[in-house]
Design a protein around this motif. Structure first.
Motif, short mmCIF file in Angstrom:
data_model
loop_
_atom_site.label_atom_id
_atom_site.label_comp_id
_atom_site.label_asym_id
_atom_site.label_seq_id
_atom_site.Cartn_x
_atom_site.Cartn_y
_atom_site.Cartn_z
N PHE A 35 0.81 -1.22 0.00
CA PHE A 35 0.00 0.00 0.00
C PHE A 35 0.85 1.27 0.00
N ASN A 36 2.08 1.17 0.48
CA ASN A 36 2.98 2.32 0.32
C ASN A 36 3.24 2.58 -1.16
N ARG A 39 0.17 4.15 -2.64
CA ARG A 39 0.07 5.55 -2.23
C ARG A 39 1.03 6.45 -3.01
N GLN A 69 -1.31 3.43 9.39
CA GLN A 69 -0.52 4.07 8.34
C GLN A 69 -1.36 4.51 7.14
N HIS A 70 -2.49 3.83 6.93
CA HIS A 70 -3.34 4.14 5.77
C HIS A 70 -4.81 4.15 6.22
N TRP A 72 -7.31 5.60 5.22
CA TRP A 72 -8.27 5.73 4.13
C TRP A 72 -8.78 4.38 3.64
#
Length: 300
Positions: A35-36, A39, A69-70, A72
């Protein structure tokens, strides 16, 4: 914030709504890194990215770390009995309620290139315009160390080998395919309305193959996008039913496991897509293992 690039908006009016679908189990570091990479992707203007992920009973704190960290990301928790296809089915089902323009299937060990999503969207736009109808677009991945192709789309070897597929080496042009791996797939809302969801009949694997074959039958073309879109290493055959060093009884147990070639899933796939001779295709891998003929090549 996701970065934006000054590209032509794929949707003429309003936002382009893109929803990432993913399921995971106890791979915190990989899931966070995945997911980093999402992003960090550069996207066309007015693109809104959301995500629905299914935590299939993780005990390593992945959900808490991901939320921290995420925030959303919409995280749905399951009991640990879904595995890939059922987990992705649940994520797809949740995501469809918000009616996004595009869905992106993503594995948590698939690390996207910074422009991967924008390139997939651009390819989908071009192919849809040329075909005059909805399409599904598959992104190819390579091994991080060797650079060799690992996952993507594939073609049926021949009419006589209906359940054998050869992976397509990506080129500078899009190529039609019969089947696909679900590691990185872009499905438009229009395509999803025709093909539907992944079928939870499949216990772990094979649901992505079934989806591509169903899509093609329904007139929704499936294409391998030009070039490479990220890295994802092949799973090792060690400790699986493909491992010839294991005794037959252990290989049979592993073959019947969800992560092997469980007979219910294989029955569903062959009976749907192998034609009138499907009972022969269904029996062949189990007979091959019993007779010691099953070596290092899988049937799908």
């Amino acid at each position: 914030m996701l970065k934006e690039t000054p590209q032509t908006n794929i949707k003429q009016n309003g936002k382009i709504r893109l929803c990432i679908l993913l399921t995971y189990f106890n791979r915190k570091d990989k899931t966070i890194e995945c997911f980093n990479k999402v992003r960090a992707n550069s996207l066309p203007e007015n693109t809104e990215v959301t995500a629905v992920v299914v935590d299939d009973g993780s005990t390593d704190g992945t959900a808490d770390a991901l939320h921290s960290q995420h925030p959303w990301i919409n995280i749905a928790r399951a009991a640990g009995n879904l595995y890939w296809c059922k987990g992705m089915h649940q994520a797809f089902d949740i995501a469809r309620k918000s009616d996004p323009d595009f869905y992106v299937w993503l594995n948590d060990d698939t690390m996207l290139q910074p422009d991967a999503l924008a390139r997939l969207l651009a390819t989908e736009r071009e192919l849809r315009a040329a075909a005059g109808q909805a399409v599904v677009v598959v992104g190819s991945t390579v091994d991080e160390k060797t650079g060799l192709l690992t996952y993507g789309g594939s073609r049926r070897l021949s009419a006589l080998k209906r359940m054998r597929f050869a992976r397509i080496q990506p080129s500078d042009k899009a190529q039609q395919c019969d089947a696909m791996n679900g590691n990185l797939v872009l499905v438009s809302k229009e395509a999803a309305n025709i093909v539907g969801n992944l079928d939870p009949t499949f216990e772990h694997a094979m649901g992505d193959t079934d989806y591509a074959l169903r899509a093609n039958k329904l007139g929704v073309q499936v294409w391998v996008a030009p070039g490479v879109y990220g890295t994802c290493s092949n799973n090792s055959i060690e400790g699986t039913y493909m491992d010839e060093s294991l005794p037959f009884t252990r290989r049979w147990q592993l073959m019947m496991h969800r992560k092997g070639l469980p007979w219910r899933s294989w029955l569903a796939l062959t009976s749907r897509h192998a034609g009138p001779a499907w009972p022969l295709y269904f029996c062949w891998p189990y007979l091959s293992l019993t007779l010691g003929l099953y070596k290092k090549k899988k049937s799908i």
